[in-house]
Design an enzyme around this catalytic site. Structure first.
Site, PDB file in Angstrom:
ATOM      1  N   PRO A 107       0.786  -1.247   0.000  1.00  0.00           N
ATOM      2  CA  PRO A 107       0.000   0.000   0.000  1.00  0.00           C
ATOM      3  C   PRO A 107       0.808   1.283   0.000  1.00  0.00           C
ATOM      4  CG  PRO A 107       0.034  -0.927   2.197  1.00  0.00           C
ATOM      5  CD  PRO A 107       0.757  -1.921   1.328  1.00  0.00           C
TER       6      PRO A 107
ATOM      7  N   ASP B 238      10.110  -5.707  -2.269  1.00  0.00           N
ATOM      8  CA  ASP B 238       9.422  -6.195  -1.063  1.00  0.00           C
ATOM      9  C   ASP B 238       8.445  -7.248  -1.569  1.00  0.00           C
ATOM     10  OD1 ASP B 238       8.617  -6.352   1.614  1.00  0.00           O
ATOM     11  OD2 ASP B 238       7.000  -4.919   1.268  1.00  0.00           O
TER      12      ASP B 238
ATOM     13  N   CYS C 157       8.078 -10.792   4.334  1.00  0.00           N
ATOM     14  CA  CYS C 157       7.548 -10.864   5.699  1.00  0.00           C
ATOM     15  C   CYS C 157       7.241 -12.325   6.024  1.00  0.00           C
ATOM     16  CB  CYS C 157       6.313  -9.975   5.866  1.00  0.00           C
ATOM     17  SG  CYS C 157       4.958 -10.328   4.725  1.00  0.00           S
TER      18      CYS C 157
ATOM     19  N   GLU D 220       2.629  -1.151  -8.737  1.00  0.00           N
ATOM     20  CA  GLU D 220       1.752  -2.177  -8.174  1.00  0.00           C
ATOM     21  C   GLU D 220       0.968  -2.809  -9.316  1.00  0.00           C
ATOM     22  OE1 GLU D 220      -0.253  -4.896  -6.407  1.00  0.00           O
ATOM     23  OE2 GLU D 220       1.266  -3.761  -5.279  1.00  0.00           O
TER      24      GLU D 220
END
Length: 438
Positions: A112, A177, A230, A132
């Protein structure tokens, strides 16, 4: 007690060994909340003196603070873009590299937008291309960039492969990421736990390597590649990095971090964040420096027409010396025209100034959020003033100003636009952001 995947439990026992009990116990506690102060709009010291709820500093991020609830997204200062709600461990990724301040950076999997915001603040003399692939998420990404009032961000909505080809050899730093199995987010609830159970680690790792190949194409020789996930498993972290290194001439760069942080598994240059060690969720970060050439060329620069008519109108209500350019029937303020390439889907090529309809110009919310302090007419309110709540609900604010456009500020921070017409206040806060409660 929450039920976790047996394979996950076995993997973590093998990775953590004697520390597994502490790790597993930490999964039973609540996820940690944090915020990042947007230094494009307010200094950290001014924010600390202004904010009316408890915050405590995050040691590895000078603009980062722990908070006790994520409901602060309703706060007037949040609406003004003074801060962004961000998971604390996620803030470490951008801190793995020491930015000079003038780099051109590609954030390939950006929504985001938290890391894009951090990077944009690090490089006031540089530029971020923030991509994105998912259309709806790219709109969320743009809305966060808009709210922060960032003037050095381009938002794209395309595949990583198309973006990389368009921008071959263009970037000093590339952040991946990567989409991952999400094991590090387990404390965020049942839905995440179910997603982790259903995610294929092998498919994630394959996709991550593909994205790294795209990042390599976009990165200059001598540039830096930041890779983060993550999740905890080796397949998506150290093993992905090793496979990439086996095909390319990169070196692993040791990451500076607090002494208590864990290092990578047989990869001491990388960093692992665990919830039993840090106040935050799970994260893996590796930093690589490139030592090879790409024998390919970037796409041609898209030719944009200068929008002189919009520029002349803008100068009437804003202290403004920026050229404006037309793209998709909208007027934009573009930081670097050479970075607008052909054959790329853009959500925004810079700061959206507005739309020209005949002789009438309708300013965009993006303009007020980025250049509101430069408006010739301003209403500056304390964020606790009841007039702020009225404005955020889309209602009138009492004022005595001449006809024309202006900006509502809270404590000197741009919140949104208005127009005075025949002495009457017309609220230009976007309708989709109204119905405000705090």
């Amino acid at each position: 007690m929450t039920e976790y995947n047996d394979d996950f439990i076995l993997r973590m026992k093998q990775i953590l060994k004697d520390d597994f009990a502490k790790f597993f116990s930490s999964l039973q506690s609540d996820a940690v909340k944090g915020l990042y102060v947007n230094e494009s709009k307010i200094s950290v010291e001014d924010f600390k003196n202004l904010v009316d709820f408890p915050i405590s500093p995050i040691g590895y991020e000078k603009a980062g603070f722990y908070i006790d609830t994520d409901k602060k997204g309703r706060h007037p200062l949040h609406h003004a873009g003074a801060f962004y709600l961000q998971e604390p461990s996620a803030m470490f990724t951008v801190n793995s590299h020491k930015f000079r301040g003038d780099e051109y950076v590609l954030d390939l999997c950006a929504a985001p937008g938290g890391k894009t915001i951090q990077i944009a603040n690090r490089i006031p003399g540089g530029l971020v291309v923030s991509n994105e692939i998912d259309f709806s998420r790219s709109k969320i990404l743009f809305s966060n960039v808009e709210r922060m009032g960032l003037k050095n961000v381009i938002v794209t909505n395309d595949t990583t492969e198309k973006v990389a080809k368009a921008y071959a050899n263009c970037f000093d730093v590339c952040l991946v990421d990567a989409p991952c199995s999400g094991e590090g987010m387990l404390r965020k609830g049942h839905e995440v736990i179910e997603n982790v159970k259903n995610n294929s680690i092998e498919k994630c790792a394959t996709r991550q390597l593909e994205i790294l190949e795209d990042a390599n194409m976009a990165l200059k020789n001598g540039g830096y590649l930041i890779y983060s996930t993550c999740t905890y498993n080796l397949e998506e972290n150290e093993n992905v990095v090793r496979k990439f290194l086996s095909k390319h001439n990169y070196e692993l760069v040791p990451i500076d971090c607090p002494q208590n942080f864990a290092r990578g598994i047989d990869m001491p240059e990388a960093v692992r964040l665990y919830p039993h060690v840090v106040r935050g969720e799970g994260q893996f970060v590796a930093l690589l420096k490139k030592h090879e050439e790409n024998f390919c060329e970037a796409n041609k620069t898209l030719k944009l027409k200068q929008d002189k008519k919009s520029y002349e109108i803008l100068k009437k209500f804003i202290d403004f010396d920026k050229n404006t350019y037309e793209y998709n029937k909208k007027s934009y303020i573009v930081k670097d025209l050479s970075m607008i390439k052909t054959d790329v889907r853009y959500v925004s090529i810079g700061v959206e100034a507005g739309v020209l309809k005949g002789d009438r110009f309708e300013p965009a919310h993006n303009l007020f959020m980025s250049f509101g302090k430069d408006c010739l007419q301003k209403i500056d309110l304390d964020y606790r003033d009841k007039k702020v709540l009225l404005y955020l609900k889309g209602e009138e604010v009492e004022c005595t100003l001449p006809d024309g456009y202006g900006c509502v500020l809270v404590n000197g921070i741009s919140l949104g636009g208005f127009k005075i017409s025949a002495g009457k206040f017309k609220n230009h806060y976007p309708k989709g952001l109204r119905n405000y409660k705090y």
